[in-house]
Design an enzyme around this catalytic site. Structure first.
Site: not given
Ligand code: ADP
Ligand code: 3PG
Ligand code: MG
Length: 401
Positions: A36, A207, A358, A381
């Site tokens: 990132r 998640k 990620g 997400g």
């Protein structure tokens, strides 16, 4: 097409607020994957070259206690960024106040400053405050007041309505997207609008509460949706199977039941799992697949039979979107399922594969297969929300050209 940094006329000597997603995995005070950060460099280098004064905002993890703050400072991210940019990055340990303002005021053109983790604003003086995550009006105005222009290049948080993205945007006149957001949108647009079919979506990861709700929408755009660990345990529970101590979201059981009832043709749920008693156990525990996970066991990886089932379902795919590792890949012992599936995907012919997220990106890299997939998105997400055609609050505020 959204306005991008190349549409900015005056950059020299302007204070440019840049929101990046520098939320990188950290283990033992070391950055495990700097992707990132690397993906943020084109925007930063462009702004440096044009002589802007660059002020970077990013979150790192989620902050729910004082001890989270010790582990989730952006300081080491600043050090890594210094190395990669080959120039000093001024790190400010504060998210507001005189020290930050003074340092910003003394920036010269081309200087880069990194503000401490924006989510430190979520927990202050032993209290949950959520100033960042609830997009507090005062904080949003304050951050916006620190600069002249806003560049949003944090693709991974485009679906969040937080002070450091949405909040700054509504309080600043000139705002644009950066090179990373532009690139991400171009690739995902292709999948969303015109995927070659069959289009298969694979969903795993931890998640669950955030992501389980997207299954509905994925079923509309994809030909097949595969649910793997840890997402699968909520679905297994919904059909009265035993999941032991595996990760589940109880509030989504009814939702899972309905989804399964109405989409039996399109949806595939992993039905066996490698399960263990202790996750971080050095003793050589037997890695055994269970369809019914015993009470004191926890599912940690995709089981043998489900590996086969998923490989079969992917055989004819022309487009694949995968978010969420299919096991606790931080531990090599529990990476087998993800490895097997990824290996079979990279050997398929004529398939456009996008890995989003990620941890999913890290999984691909750890397996040395990052060059053999079509694209790795920095957003998990966010990429799901984009494919879902859901509102991306921080993006909508940026004008089209
Ligand atoms: P991404 O970052 O790619 O969007 P997530 O953050 O949703 O993906 O999920 C990644 C995490 O999911 C990893 O930390 C991994 O350990 C965890 N995970 C995967 N399978 C399981 C499982 N069976 N039990 C617990 N956690 C799991
Ligand atoms: C991610 O890792 O998906 C992004 O950085 C967003 O993080 P969040 O889910 O904690 O908002
Ligand atoms: Mg993640």
């Amino acid at each position: 097409m959204k306005k991008t940094i190349t549409n900015l006329k005056d950059i020299e000597n302007k204070k440019i607020l840049v929101r990046l997603d520098l939320n990188v995995p950290i283990d033992n005070k070391k950055i495990v994957d700097n992707n990132r950060i690397i993906q943020s460099l084109p925007t930063l280098n462009y702004l440096i070259e044009k002589g802007g004064k660059i002020i970077i905002f990013s979150h790192l993890g989620r902050i729910k206690s004082e001890s989270d703050k010790e582990k989730k400072s952006l300081k080491i991210v600043g050090e890594e960024l210094s190395k990669l940019l080959n120039k000093n990055v001024i790190f400010v340990k504060k998210t507001r106040g005189k020290e930050l303002e003074n340092k910003i005021n003394s920036l010269k053109k081309g200087d880069v400053l990194l503000v401490e983790n924006t989510r430190f604003e979520d927990f202050i003086n032993e209290k949950v405050t959520k100033y960042e995550s609830s997009c507090d009006g005062e904080l949003s105005k304050y951050w916006a007041s620190l600069g002249d222009v806003f560049v949003n290049d944090a693709f991974g948080t485009l679906h969040r309505k937080h002070a450091s993205n949405y909040g700054i945007s509504i309080n600043i006149k000139e705002k644009v997207i950066g090179f990373l957001v532009k690139k991400e949108l171009e690739v995902l647009e292709k999948i969303k609008m015109n995927p070659e079919r069959p289009f298969v979506v694979i969903l795993g990861g931890a998640k669950i509460s955030d992501k389980v709700g997207v299954i509905d929408s994925m079923l509309k755009i994809a030909d097949k949706v595969i649910i793997g660990p840890a997402m699968s345990y909520t679905f297994r529970l919904a059909t009265n199977h035993l999941v032991g101590k595996s990760l589940i979201d109880e509030s989504k059981i009814e939702y899972a039941k309905n989804i399964l009832k109405n989409n039996s043709e399109k949806i595939i749920v992993a039905f066996d799992s490698i399960a263990v008693k202790e996750i971080n156990d050095d003793k050589n525990q037997e890695l055994k697949s269970y369809e019914e996970i015993p009470d004191d066991y926890m599912g940690v990886d995709l089981g043998e039979k489900s590996i086969k089932l998923i490989q079969d379902s992917l055989k004819n795919a022309r487009t694949i979107f995968w978010n969420g590792p299919l096991g606790i890949i931080e531990n090599d012992k529990y990476s087998n399922g993800s490895k097997e599936i990824l290996n079979s995907i990279v050997n398929l012919k004529n398939v456009f594969t996008v890995i989003g997220g990620g941890d999913s990106g890290l999984m691909t890299k750890k397996l040395g297969l990052e060059k053999r997939v079509s694209y790795i998105s920095t957003g998990g997400g966010a990429s799901l929300k984009f494919l879902e055609n859901k509102e991306m609050p921080s993006l909508e505020l940026i004008e089209d050209i």
